[in-house]
Design a protein around this motif. Sequence first.
Motif, PDB file in Angstrom:
ATOM      1  N   ALA A   1       0.818  -1.230   0.093  1.00  0.00           N
ATOM      2  CA  ALA A   1       0.032   0.066   0.050  1.00  0.00           C
ATOM      3  C   ALA A   1       0.866   1.281  -0.049  1.00  0.00           C
ATOM      4  O   ALA A   1       0.668   2.104  -0.766  1.00  0.00           O
ATOM      5  N   ALA A   2       1.930   1.175   0.738  1.00  0.00           N
ATOM      6  CA  ALA A   2       2.736   2.375   0.804  1.00  0.00           C
ATOM      7  C   ALA A   2       3.532   2.657  -0.427  1.00  0.00           C
ATOM      8  O   ALA A   2       3.639   3.702  -0.855  1.00  0.00           O
ATOM      9  N   ARG A   3       3.919   1.607  -1.043  1.00  0.00           N
ATOM     10  CA  ARG A   3       4.731   1.486  -2.494  1.00  0.00           C
ATOM     11  C   ARG A   3       3.704   2.042  -3.561  1.00  0.00           C
ATOM     12  O   ARG A   3       4.131   2.938  -4.381  1.00  0.00           O
ATOM     13  N   ALA A   4       2.447   1.494  -3.529  1.00  0.00           N
ATOM     14  CA  ALA A   4       1.537   2.040  -4.536  1.00  0.00           C
ATOM     15  C   ALA A   4       1.321   3.545  -4.210  1.00  0.00           C
ATOM     16  O   ALA A   4       1.003   4.224  -5.499  1.00  0.00           O
ATOM     17  N   GLY A   5       1.076   3.957  -3.161  1.00  0.00           N
ATOM     18  CA  GLY A   5       1.044   5.525  -2.937  1.00  0.00           C
ATOM     19  C   GLY A   5       2.177   6.336  -3.378  1.00  0.00           C
ATOM     20  O   GLY A   5       1.767   7.588  -3.778  1.00  0.00           O
ATOM     21  N   ARG A   6       3.401   5.917  -3.361  1.00  0.00           N
ATOM     22  CA  ARG A   6       4.549   6.718  -3.575  1.00  0.00           C
ATOM     23  C   ARG A   6       4.851   6.820  -5.188  1.00  0.00           C
ATOM     24  O   ARG A   6       5.448   7.965  -5.695  1.00  0.00           O
ATOM     25  N   ILE A   7       4.623   5.707  -5.797  1.00  0.00           N
ATOM     26  CA  ILE A   7       4.948   5.558  -7.252  1.00  0.00           C
ATOM     27  C   ILE A   7       3.736   6.067  -8.084  1.00  0.00           C
ATOM     28  O   ILE A   7       2.696   5.500  -7.966  1.00  0.00           O
ATOM     29  N   ASP A   8       4.147   7.284  -8.628  1.00  0.00           N
ATOM     30  CA  ASP A   8       3.068   7.824  -9.791  1.00  0.00           C
ATOM     31  C   ASP A   8       3.043   6.859 -11.153  1.00  0.00           C
ATOM     32  O   ASP A   8       1.910   6.907 -11.737  1.00  0.00           O
ATOM     33  N   ARG A   9       3.806   6.041 -11.208  1.00  0.00           N
ATOM     34  CA  ARG A   9       3.567   5.371 -12.513  1.00  0.00           C
ATOM     35  C   ARG A   9       3.142   3.819 -12.062  1.00  0.00           C
ATOM     36  O   ARG A   9       3.072   3.308 -11.110  1.00  0.00           O
ATOM     37  N   PRO A  10       2.292   3.549 -13.120  1.00  0.00           N
ATOM     38  CA  PRO A  10       1.518   2.133 -12.981  1.00  0.00           C
ATOM     39  C   PRO A  10       2.449   1.012 -12.841  1.00  0.00           C
ATOM     40  O   PRO A  10       3.511   1.176 -13.776  1.00  0.00           O
ATOM     41  N   THR A  11       1.952   0.001 -12.552  1.00  0.00           N
ATOM     42  CA  THR A  11       2.994  -1.355 -12.488  1.00  0.00           C
ATOM     43  C   THR A  11       2.773  -2.104 -13.800  1.00  0.00           C
ATOM     44  O   THR A  11       1.682  -1.751 -14.457  1.00  0.00           O
ATOM     45  N   PRO A  12       3.665  -2.313 -14.210  1.00  0.00           N
ATOM     46  CA  PRO A  12       3.819  -3.007 -15.570  1.00  0.00           C
ATOM     47  C   PRO A  12       2.863  -4.076 -15.623  1.00  0.00           C
ATOM     48  O   PRO A  12       2.754  -4.940 -14.664  1.00  0.00           O
ATOM     49  N   ALA A  13       2.156  -4.550 -16.715  1.00  0.00           N
ATOM     50  CA  ALA A  13       1.122  -5.745 -16.753  1.00  0.00           C
ATOM     51  C   ALA A  13       2.166  -6.932 -16.829  1.00  0.00           C
ATOM     52  O   ALA A  13       1.415  -7.872 -16.258  1.00  0.00           O
ATOM     53  N   LYS A  14       3.184  -7.055 -17.365  1.00  0.00           N
ATOM     54  CA  LYS A  14       4.057  -8.153 -17.619  1.00  0.00           C
ATOM     55  C   LYS A  14       5.256  -7.810 -16.478  1.00  0.00           C
ATOM     56  O   LYS A  14       5.998  -6.893 -16.328  1.00  0.00           O
ATOM     57  N   PRO A  15       5.727  -8.784 -15.447  1.00  0.00           N
ATOM     58  CA  PRO A  15       6.851  -8.566 -14.413  1.00  0.00           C
ATOM     59  C   PRO A  15       8.319  -8.458 -15.454  1.00  0.00           C
ATOM     60  O   PRO A  15       8.455  -9.161 -16.360  1.00  0.00           O
ATOM     61  N   VAL A  16       9.044  -7.856 -14.892  1.00  0.00           N
ATOM     62  CA  VAL A  16      10.408  -7.664 -15.484  1.00  0.00           C
ATOM     63  C   VAL A  16      11.078  -8.874 -15.080  1.00  0.00           C
ATOM     64  O   VAL A  16      11.214  -9.562 -14.294  1.00  0.00           O
ATOM     65  N   ARG A  17      11.879  -9.215 -16.388  1.00  0.00           N
ATOM     66  CA  ARG A  17      12.519 -10.820 -16.503  1.00  0.00           C
ATOM     67  C   ARG A  17      13.909 -10.604 -16.014  1.00  0.00           C
ATOM     68  O   ARG A  17      14.492 -11.642 -15.207  1.00  0.00           O
ATOM     69  N   TYR A  18      14.640  -9.489 -16.517  1.00  0.00           N
ATOM     70  CA  TYR A  18      15.899  -9.346 -16.175  1.00  0.00           C
ATOM     71  C   TYR A  18      16.097  -8.470 -15.200  1.00  0.00           C
ATOM     72  O   TYR A  18      15.586  -7.366 -15.183  1.00  0.00           O
ATOM     73  N   GLN A  19      17.076  -8.728 -14.187  1.00  0.00           N
ATOM     74  CA  GLN A  19      17.499  -7.685 -12.974  1.00  0.00           C
ATOM     75  C   GLN A  19      18.930  -7.391 -13.004  1.00  0.00           C
ATOM     76  O   GLN A  19      19.728  -8.458 -13.171  1.00  0.00           O
ATOM     77  N   VAL A  20      19.282  -6.205 -12.574  1.00  0.00           N
ATOM     78  CA  VAL A  20      20.850  -5.886 -12.606  1.00  0.00           C
ATOM     79  C   VAL A  20      21.082  -5.989 -10.980  1.00  0.00           C
ATOM     80  O   VAL A  20      20.353  -5.128 -10.116  1.00  0.00           O
ATOM     81  N   THR A  21      22.040  -6.689 -10.714  1.00  0.00           N
ATOM     82  CA  THR A  21      22.326  -6.986  -9.265  1.00  0.00           C
ATOM     83  C   THR A  21      23.919  -6.615  -9.224  1.00  0.00           C
ATOM     84  O   THR A  21      24.542  -6.630 -10.144  1.00  0.00           O
ATOM     85  N   GLY A  22      24.482  -6.016  -8.022  1.00  0.00           N
ATOM     86  CA  GLY A  22      25.692  -5.834  -7.670  1.00  0.00           C
ATOM     87  C   GLY A  22      26.265  -7.154  -7.196  1.00  0.00           C
ATOM     88  O   GLY A  22      26.012  -7.641  -6.167  1.00  0.00           O
ATOM     89  N   GLY A  23      27.147  -7.683  -7.954  1.00  0.00           N
ATOM     90  CA  GLY A  23      27.731  -9.157  -7.577  1.00  0.00           C
ATOM     91  C   GLY A  23      28.851  -9.088  -6.672  1.00  0.00           C
ATOM     92  O   GLY A  23      28.997  -9.597  -5.655  1.00  0.00           O
ATOM     93  N   SER A  24      29.687  -8.169  -7.208  1.00  0.00           N
ATOM     94  CA  SER A  24      30.969  -7.945  -6.315  1.00  0.00           C
ATOM     95  C   SER A  24      31.581  -6.205  -6.621  1.00  0.00           C
ATOM     96  O   SER A  24      30.525  -5.668  -7.225  1.00  0.00           O
ATOM     97  N   VAL A  25      32.398  -5.794  -5.967  1.00  0.00           N
ATOM     98  CA  VAL A  25      32.706  -4.497  -6.101  1.00  0.00           C
ATOM     99  C   VAL A  25      33.346  -3.999  -7.478  1.00  0.00           C
ATOM    100  O   VAL A  25      33.838  -4.834  -8.136  1.00  0.00           O
ATOM    101  N   GLY A  26      32.380  -3.314  -8.132  1.00  0.00           N
ATOM    102  CA  GLY A  26      32.541  -2.739  -9.334  1.00  0.00           C
ATOM    103  C   GLY A  26      32.044  -3.602 -10.580  1.00  0.00           C
ATOM    104  O   GLY A  26      32.211  -3.194 -11.674  1.00  0.00           O
ATOM    105  N   MET A  27      31.582  -4.809 -10.325  1.00  0.00           N
ATOM    106  CA  MET A  27      30.851  -5.800 -11.136  1.00  0.00           C
ATOM    107  C   MET A  27      29.339  -5.741 -10.782  1.00  0.00           C
ATOM    108  O   MET A  27      28.937  -5.829  -9.942  1.00  0.00           O
TER     109      MET A  27
END
Length: 87
Positions: free
Chosen positions: A21-47
């Motif tokens: 509920a808090a997240r829906a109130g803060r974000i002006d953009r609607p949630t995508p119909a299809k979830p994101v498939r690829y995610q960028v994560t910090g694996g190690s320092v600088g990568m």
Amino acid sequence: MHPSFQERFDELGVLLQKTNAARAGRIDRPTPAKPVRYQVTGGSVGMYQIKDRTTGKTRAFRDNYKAAHELAMQFEVQVNRQIAVTI
């Protein structure tokens, strides 16, 4: 199920509803119909890793966040590409 486990599940359910509920109130953009498939994560320092969320496997590495984000967006476009069938 043990009563203490059930209490914990109930508490977590309430907290999850509050955060959604808090997240829906803060974000002006609607949630995508299809979830994101690829995610960028910090694996190690600088990568940065580009992970496929459906399989959990790492697809690529980049040393720059912007480059990793652009590559993840390219992967998303490839996945969402419509296949034209000619008969």
